[in-house]
Design a protein around this motif. Structure first.
Motif, PDB file in Angstrom:
ATOM      1  N   GLU A   8       0.840  -1.198   0.000  1.00  0.00           N
ATOM      2  CA  GLU A   8       0.000   0.000   0.000  1.00  0.00           C
ATOM      3  C   GLU A   8       0.870   1.242   0.000  1.00  0.00           C
ATOM      4  O   GLU A   8       1.850   1.341   0.728  1.00  0.00           O
ATOM      5  N   TRP A  14      -3.479  10.309   1.294  1.00  0.00           N
ATOM      6  CA  TRP A  14      -4.344   9.307   0.681  1.00  0.00           C
ATOM      7  C   TRP A  14      -3.566   8.006   0.522  1.00  0.00           C
ATOM      8  O   TRP A  14      -2.366   8.007   0.278  1.00  0.00           O
ATOM      9  N   SER A  15      -4.269   6.883   0.677  1.00  0.00           N
ATOM     10  CA  SER A  15      -3.644   5.572   0.512  1.00  0.00           C
ATOM     11  C   SER A  15      -4.147   4.935  -0.775  1.00  0.00           C
ATOM     12  O   SER A  15      -5.304   5.125  -1.162  1.00  0.00           O
ATOM     13  N   TRP A  16      -3.268   4.174  -1.407  1.00  0.00           N
ATOM     14  CA  TRP A  16      -3.708   3.456  -2.611  1.00  0.00           C
ATOM     15  C   TRP A  16      -2.928   2.156  -2.761  1.00  0.00           C
ATOM     16  O   TRP A  16      -1.811   2.020  -2.306  1.00  0.00           O
ATOM     17  N   ARG A  17      -3.599   1.215  -3.376  1.00  0.00           N
ATOM     18  CA  ARG A  17      -2.994  -0.075  -3.637  1.00  0.00           C
ATOM     19  C   ARG A  17      -3.637  -0.668  -4.876  1.00  0.00           C
ATOM     20  O   ARG A  17      -4.698  -0.234  -5.315  1.00  0.00           O
ATOM     21  N   VAL A 121      -0.521   7.540  -8.505  1.00  0.00           N
ATOM     22  CA  VAL A 121      -1.639   8.331  -7.994  1.00  0.00           C
ATOM     23  C   VAL A 121      -1.108   9.695  -7.605  1.00  0.00           C
ATOM     24  O   VAL A 121      -0.080   9.798  -6.926  1.00  0.00           O
ATOM     25  N   THR A 194      -5.588   9.055 -10.923  1.00  0.00           N
ATOM     26  CA  THR A 194      -4.959   7.749 -11.081  1.00  0.00           C
ATOM     27  C   THR A 194      -4.464   7.637 -12.510  1.00  0.00           C
ATOM     28  O   THR A 194      -5.212   7.922 -13.456  1.00  0.00           O
ATOM     29  N   VAL A 220      -7.160  -0.291  -9.003  1.00  0.00           N
ATOM     30  CA  VAL A 220      -6.359   0.670  -8.233  1.00  0.00           C
ATOM     31  C   VAL A 220      -7.297   1.327  -7.222  1.00  0.00           C
ATOM     32  O   VAL A 220      -8.137   2.138  -7.582  1.00  0.00           O
ATOM     33  N   ARG A 221      -7.175   0.949  -5.952  1.00  0.00           N
ATOM     34  CA  ARG A 221      -8.070   1.406  -4.905  1.00  0.00           C
ATOM     35  C   ARG A 221      -7.440   2.591  -4.171  1.00  0.00           C
ATOM     36  O   ARG A 221      -6.347   2.468  -3.607  1.00  0.00           O
ATOM     37  N   VAL A 222      -8.122   3.701  -4.183  1.00  0.00           N
ATOM     38  CA  VAL A 222      -7.617   4.905  -3.517  1.00  0.00           C
ATOM     39  C   VAL A 222      -8.574   5.261  -2.384  1.00  0.00           C
ATOM     40  O   VAL A 222      -9.784   5.400  -2.590  1.00  0.00           O
ATOM     41  N   THR A 223      -8.033   5.400  -1.160  1.00  0.00           N
ATOM     42  CA  THR A 223      -8.847   5.703   0.007  1.00  0.00           C
ATOM     43  C   THR A 223      -8.216   6.841   0.798  1.00  0.00           C
ATOM     44  O   THR A 223      -7.003   7.086   0.724  1.00  0.00           O
TER      45      THR A 223
END
Length: 227
Positions: A8, A14-17, A121, A194, A220-223
């Motif tokens: 991650e 912001w976090s993304w994986r 990102v 992204t 690509v999940r961005v939270t």
């Protein structure tokens, strides 16, 4: 950007994986992952690449295993190809990590070896949104052989941009094809972009990679915030 051992990454709060779909590998970097974890990944990746190299597309483009027809010499050559592919992917990931990019590779595309894609990102202030998205996707800059093709696909979670361009290498004179796919998501306090970019001289992969980048982008999940 920083990256945890779980893969991650964090960018400006912001976090993304990448949660890879079937057939994709997220490639670790020595700058962001433990060496022991990388060694485990390399063994598993070499096996996955080896299996993908045993398959060739049929007339409909579907992979068909051809391993029954192989002799020992062909099998040994595929083993070497798989190992070299993993080494090259890892070196590519190490080279991209300082810029904040991750490398994800698709296996089994038209009988080729692993096809690497860059993932990044970017976060900017909505009062002054980052204007570099189009440049990052290849819509501007450089010396394309023809004006880049720019499309705006509809996405469920943001505004999409797809850029396809063809360049002529200044040193080799060969053709370089690139496909970029971006997603811009607006929040009250941030604009989150992204970016996926793929580039190659194997121009015959172009149509397939357009579809495959469409498949990869939702993975690509961005939270908000770190997990």
């Amino acid at each position: 950007m920083t990256t945890t051992n779980s893969g991650e990454a964090t960018t400006a709060g912001w976090s993304w994986r990448v949660d890879p779909p079937a057939g994709w590998l997220v490639v670790p970097s020595t700058l962001t992952e433990d060496h022991a974890d990388i060694a485990v990944w390399e063994r598993g990746a070499a096996g996955a690449v080896r299996v993908s190299l045993e398959q060739q597309p049929d007339a409909d483009g579907e992979p068909v295993a051809v391993h029954d027809a192989m002799d020992d010499a062909v099998g040994a050559a595929l083993d070497r190809m798989a190992e070299e592919s993993v080494v090259n992917l890892r070196a590519f990931a190490d080279g991209m990590a300082p810029e904040g990019h991750r490398v994800v590779a698709r296996l089994g595309v038209l009988g080729r070896g692993p096809v690497p894609v860059l993932v990044a990102v970017r976060v900017s202030d909505p009062a002054e949104p980052d204007d570099g998205l189009m440049a990052a996707l290849g819509a501007t800059g450089g010396y394309p052989a023809a004006p880049p093709t720019v499309e705006y696909p509809e996405l469920p979670d943001g505004d999409g941009v797809r850029v396809v361009r063809l360049d002529v290498g200044e040193e080799t004179g060969g053709a370089w094809l690139s496909v970029g796919l971006g997603r811009r998501t607006d929040h009250s306090d941030a604009v989150v972009d992204t970016v996926l970019v793929w580039r190659t001289q194997d121009v015959l992969l172009g149509a397939a990679m357009v579809d495959l980048l469409d498949e990869l982008l939702p993975a690509v999940r961005v939270t908000r915030g770190a997990a």
